[in-house]
Motif scaffolding. Structure first.
Motif, PDB file in Angstrom:
ATOM      1  N   UNK A 247      -8.653  50.531 -10.283  1.00  0.00           N
ATOM      2  CA  UNK A 247      -8.399  51.298 -11.505  1.00  0.00           C
ATOM      3  C   UNK A 247      -9.291  52.539 -11.501  1.00  0.00           C
ATOM      4  N   UNK A 248      -8.680  53.686 -11.644  1.00  0.00           N
ATOM      5  CA  UNK A 248      -9.490  54.858 -11.970  1.00  0.00           C
ATOM      6  C   UNK A 248      -8.980  55.444 -13.281  1.00  0.00           C
TER       7      UNK A 248
ATOM      8  N   UNK B 121      -6.384  38.048  -7.075  1.00  0.00           N
ATOM      9  CA  UNK B 121      -6.297  39.471  -6.699  1.00  0.00           C
ATOM     10  C   UNK B 121      -7.664  40.121  -6.885  1.00  0.00           C
ATOM     11  N   UNK B 122      -8.027  40.971  -5.961  1.00  0.00           N
ATOM     12  CA  UNK B 122      -9.323  41.658  -6.041  1.00  0.00           C
ATOM     13  C   UNK B 122      -9.159  42.892  -6.935  1.00  0.00           C
ATOM     14  N   UNK B 123      -9.832  42.870  -8.094  1.00  0.00           N
ATOM     15  CA  UNK B 123      -9.714  43.973  -9.051  1.00  0.00           C
ATOM     16  C   UNK B 123     -10.950  44.863  -8.957  1.00  0.00           C
ATOM     17  N   UNK B 124     -10.721  46.152  -8.889  1.00  0.00           N
ATOM     18  CA  UNK B 124     -11.828  47.118  -8.833  1.00  0.00           C
ATOM     19  C   UNK B 124     -11.761  47.959 -10.107  1.00  0.00           C
ATOM     20  N   UNK B 125     -12.789  47.835 -10.937  1.00  0.00           N
ATOM     21  CA  UNK B 125     -12.851  48.639 -12.160  1.00  0.00           C
ATOM     22  C   UNK B 125     -13.950  49.691 -12.017  1.00  0.00           C
ATOM     23  N   UNK B 126     -13.818  50.803 -12.727  1.00  0.00           N
ATOM     24  CA  UNK B 126     -14.904  51.793 -12.691  1.00  0.00           C
ATOM     25  C   UNK B 126     -16.130  51.264 -13.429  1.00  0.00           C
ATOM     26  N   UNK B 127     -17.287  51.823 -13.122  1.00  0.00           N
ATOM     27  CA  UNK B 127     -18.519  51.322 -13.756  1.00  0.00           C
ATOM     28  C   UNK B 127     -18.833  52.039 -15.067  1.00  0.00           C
ATOM     29  N   UNK B 128     -17.947  52.963 -15.484  1.00  0.00           N
ATOM     30  CA  UNK B 128     -18.212  53.670 -16.742  1.00  0.00           C
ATOM     31  C   UNK B 128     -16.905  54.150 -17.354  1.00  0.00           C
TER      32      UNK B 128
ATOM     33  N   UNK C 288     -17.330  48.555 -10.355  1.00  0.00           N
ATOM     34  CA  UNK C 288     -17.939  49.040  -9.113  1.00  0.00           C
ATOM     35  C   UNK C 288     -18.487  50.447  -9.322  1.00  0.00           C
ATOM     36  N   UNK C 289     -19.486  50.750  -8.545  1.00  0.00           N
ATOM     37  CA  UNK C 289     -20.139  52.055  -8.689  1.00  0.00           C
ATOM     38  C   UNK C 289     -19.162  53.206  -8.368  1.00  0.00           C
ATOM     39  N   UNK C 290     -19.146  54.177  -9.255  1.00  0.00           N
ATOM     40  CA  UNK C 290     -18.284  55.359  -9.052  1.00  0.00           C
ATOM     41  C   UNK C 290     -19.122  56.529  -8.539  1.00  0.00           C
ATOM     42  N   UNK C 291     -18.428  57.543  -8.100  1.00  0.00           N
ATOM     43  CA  UNK C 291     -19.119  58.723  -7.566  1.00  0.00           C
ATOM     44  C   UNK C 291     -19.968  59.428  -8.609  1.00  0.00           C
ATOM     45  N   UNK C 292     -19.639  59.218  -9.901  1.00  0.00           N
ATOM     46  CA  UNK C 292     -20.438  59.863 -10.951  1.00  0.00           C
ATOM     47  C   UNK C 292     -21.892  59.410 -10.889  1.00  0.00           C
TER      48      UNK C 292
ATOM     49  N   UNK D 205     -16.913  61.621 -12.589  1.00  0.00           N
ATOM     50  CA  UNK D 205     -15.945  61.173 -11.574  1.00  0.00           C
ATOM     51  C   UNK D 205     -15.771  59.652 -11.581  1.00  0.00           C
ATOM     52  N   UNK D 206     -14.521  59.213 -11.473  1.00  0.00           N
ATOM     53  CA  UNK D 206     -14.209  57.776 -11.459  1.00  0.00           C
ATOM     54  C   UNK D 206     -13.881  57.277 -10.055  1.00  0.00           C
TER      55      UNK D 206
END
Lengths: 439, 319
Positions: free
Chosen positions: A305-306, A340-347, A359-363, A428-429
């Protein structure tokens, strides 16, 4: 009289003339200095300026004057000496001028000053080549998704990367790269010579990814899987009305069977070669849980998810934090239940996301300025493909080393991960691919 | 936005106006009979280097550039470049038509002769004869019209420095000039000071400065300098502490640079009056090597001598 000369236009095409035509200047050699001329020079000085000087002072002067003559000639060489050609920045500021247009006015001065500091710098230090390379094969799209605009005028047939450009760039970048992705703002599989492009990339043993809207024929995806590509499929809803409202021109009922077919083929591979990319937007917050379920039923093993960022960078999530938190919690539960492996943004905006799937985002820190490069369809070189409007330069006008080590790139690196980073980087996400795909 | 870099190049330290020390800037200058400190080759090399480093706005000044024997050759390396804006600043005491013609013969986007004239008073600190200077200005205007093309604008401009000598009538002077269609750009004498009992040429009281700023704000001539002159008033207000704008980033050495008549390179005009602040000298090093000593934007206290930097950054960045 000028001390700088350029050959006349009708002069024979000598090597010197060619160099001068290319922007070089030549200093005319210093005056001849034979013993006779030296004596004349010293006599003139001693009878004029040093007429009243003592013998000791005259001797000192003669010694210094000899030294001066020698130094002058050593400095200028024995014949015409070409002046050192500095890098030509005079007309290449155009790239940075475009970059500055996309930076808020209150930040422009600092960016400009940093850029000019880099222009002033005489450093010859070369940055290591990027380990991750993105090729934007297409700058056009057959869908017209909300908030994108690339496909708003239909497919533009002049916005594909020529295979020759891909060949040239790949020859420079891929031998040292670990990871290659084909995507960008357009749909890569629309490229009329996609097979030739894949042949180019097949020669390099890197990890490979492609981001797609899944509108190409199934055989294209089966071929990509055979070549070891990880398929990152953009998929923004669980129901046809929302899906088609966001991904305008897409047909949900056509794409869903294809998703099942491609996911089944992908399941035969050891890596998770098919990942859904869900871009959270105001229109589809309520679709997230359903999309996780849809993905799991199609056989997809991972969903990332972004978050959509408005062009004006206002935070649309601010007033919907509760709703989004509930959607994330529901998606996590569904993902665990379905395996299912779900990836969420950290913010979300400035607020952290409290979830084991965050998970850690580029931000929070990004290495792309050093480790990644994106080559756009037209030869523009950019730090990443996340709609970042910052360009390092263009491969049509300069070679890659000059662009990668140029003042635009050094300026971007200098400001990365600082308070003065590019506004597009601030929120950034992007979840680093090393955590998502290559783990 | 366009990126511009501005180079103030004092191509000579000789002046035919002052004796040893400039009354205006209070800096030492050379007598007209003194030898040139910068050979033409060095001037040319530096202009080429500056262009390569992205400088596109060149101001040729001094001293008094028109008394340099080879001044008409100075802009030769830039002559074919269509993207430049070149200005030669002169006091107009001795009309140097070859210098004017050499400038207008370039292909620069804008070629301008800026003639210093502060008032029409016969007695003036520059010891100039306004009637003669105005005749020169009219002649330049005529040549500028003849030399202008759609992609090559030639112009003449009068530069009026506000000092104690003209603080009460500089605006009348600007209006008089505008009737002759001659644009006048303004500047404060540099450096100037705020004192309770002003006496010297460069001293003003707060009240006088407020009055100057207000009168500049009210000046409208319909000529191109209307866009520039309000910056002078804004700067004066800033120095008086009447501006709400906080400390600004300064592009000294980055957006603008000053080369003195002896080859010393300084980040800004204010520093160019202080030899100890030189980054280096062109007689020993090339420009790019000297510029490498400006690794980032400058952080120093802004003072009345900072007008050039303030104006340039404002023009370049829209502060």
């Amino acid at each position: 009289m000028t001390h700088l000369i350029r050959p006349a236009k009708d002069s024979p095409p000598t090597k010197q003339a060619a160099a001068a035509d290319a922007g070089g200047w030549w200093i005319v050699k210093p005056p001849r200095l034979t013993p006779r001329e030296l004596v004349q020079d010293l006599r003139a000085r001693l009878t004029d300026e040093f007429r009243d000087a003592t013998a000791l002072q005259k001797m000192e002067f003669v010694l210094l004057r000899l030294l001066q003559h020698v130094a002058y000639r050593l400095g200028y060489g024995v014949d015409r000496t070409r002046t050192i050609d500095l890098p030509w920045h005079g007309r290449t500021f155009a790239t940075m001028e475009r970059n500055l247009d996309d930076i808020p006015e209150e930040q422009r001065a600092e960016w400009l000053f940093q850029f000019l500091s880099e222009v002033n710098s005489t450093t010859t230090r070369q940055a290591a080549l990027p380990r991750s390379v993105v090729f934007e094969l297409s700058g056009t799209c057959n869908l017209n998704c909300i908030g994108c605009g690339v496909g708003s005028t239909g497919i533009q047939h002049d916005r594909f990367m020529p295979v020759s450009r891909l060949q040239e760039a790949a020859a420079i970048l891929c031998p040292g790269a670990d990871h290659v992705r084909i995507n960008g703002l357009g749909e890569a599989t629309l490229h009329p010579e996609l097979e030739s492009c894949l042949d180019v990339l097949e020669a390099f043993p890197t990890e490979r990814e492609v981001i797609t809207n899944l509108t190409a024929p199934s055989r294209t995806y089966l071929r990509l899987l055979d070549l070891g590509f990880v398929l990152l499929v953009s998929w923004d809803a669980a129901t046809a009305p929302v899906f088609e409202a966001i991904r305008r021109n897409a047909n949900f009922s056509d794409l869903l069977p294809r998703l099942h077919e491609v996911a089944a083929a992908a399941a035969r591979h050891t890596l998770p070669p098919l990942v859904l990319l869900f871009t959270l937007r105001p229109q589809n917050v309520g679709e997230l849980v359903g999309t996780v379920e849809l993905a799991a039923r199609a056989g997809v093993r991972r969903l990332t998810v972004n978050v959509f960022i408005r062009p004006d960078h206002t935070d649309w999530t601010q007033h919907r934090q509760g709703e989004i938190a509930a959607a994330f919690a529901g998606a996590s539960t569904m993902a665990r239940r379905e395996g299912l492996h779900l990836i969420l943004p950290d913010h979300l905006g400035a607020a952290p996301v409290e979830s084991p799937d965050a998970h850690r985002c580029s931000a929070s820190g990004c290495g792309f300025a050093w480790s990644q490069v994106a080559v756009r369809w037209n030869g523009d070189v950019t730090p990443c493909n996340m709609m970042n409007p910052y360009t390092y330069g263009n491969l049509e006008r300069a070679d890659f080393a000059a662009v990668w080590n140029g003042p635009e790139a050094r300026c971007f690196r200098g400001r990365s991960n600082s308070g003065g980073r590019h506004p597009w980087c601030s929120g950034c996400y992007y979840v680093h691919s090393s955590q998502v795909v290559c783990e | 936005m366009r990126i511009h870099r501005w180079l103030d190049f004092k191509v000579t330290n000789r002046c035919n106006c002052a004796a040893r020390r400039c009354d205006y800037c209070d800096v030492p200058v050379d007598l007209p009979a003194a030898p040139e400190r910068l050979p033409l080759a060095l001037v040319h090399q530096t202009l080429v280097d500056a262009r390569r480093l992205g400088f596109d706005t060149f101001w040729i000044l001094g001293g008094e550039p028109s008394i340099r024997a080879d001044v008409h050759h100075v802009v030769e390396p830039l002559a074919d470049d269509r993207e430049l804006r070149i200005t030669i600043v002169t006091n107009g005491r001795i009309p140097n038509w070859t210098m004017v013609d050499s400038l207008f013969a370039t292909r620069a986007q804008r070629a301008c002769v800026q003639v210093s004239l502060d008032s029409l008073a016969r007695e003036n600190p520059k010891h100039s004869r306004p009637v003669d200077v105005l005749t020169f200005v009219d002649g330049i205007a005529e040549r500028a019209r003849a030399a202008s093309r759609p992609d090559h604008s030639c112009a003449v401009e009068v530069h009026c420095v506000i000092s104690r000598a003209n603080l009460h009538d500089f605006d009348d002077f600007v209006r008089d000039m505008s009737k002759r269609r001659i644009p006048v750009s303004l500047a404060m004498v540099c450096p100037w000071a705020i004192v309770d009992e002003p006496r010297g040429l460069r001293e003003f009281s707060r009240f006088e400065l407020l009055d100057i700023a207000a009168r500049i704000a009210g000046l409208r001539t319909g000529l191109p300098t209307d866009a520039f002159n309000p910056i002078v008033g804004q700067f004066v207000n800033r120095m008086l502490g009447n501006s709400k704008a906080g400390r600004r980033a300064c592009g000294a050495g980055l957006t603008h640079l000053v080369i003195n008549g002896d080859g010393a390179v300084h980040r800004c005009m204010a520093e160019s009056f202080r030899p100890e602040t030189a980054l280096g000298t062109l007689t020993l090093e090339r420009l790019h090597a000297i510029l490498a000593r400006v690794p980032s934007a400058m952080h120093c206290d802004e003072g009345p001598a900072c007008f050039d930097g303030f104006a340039w950054d404002r023009l370049a960045l829209g502060y």
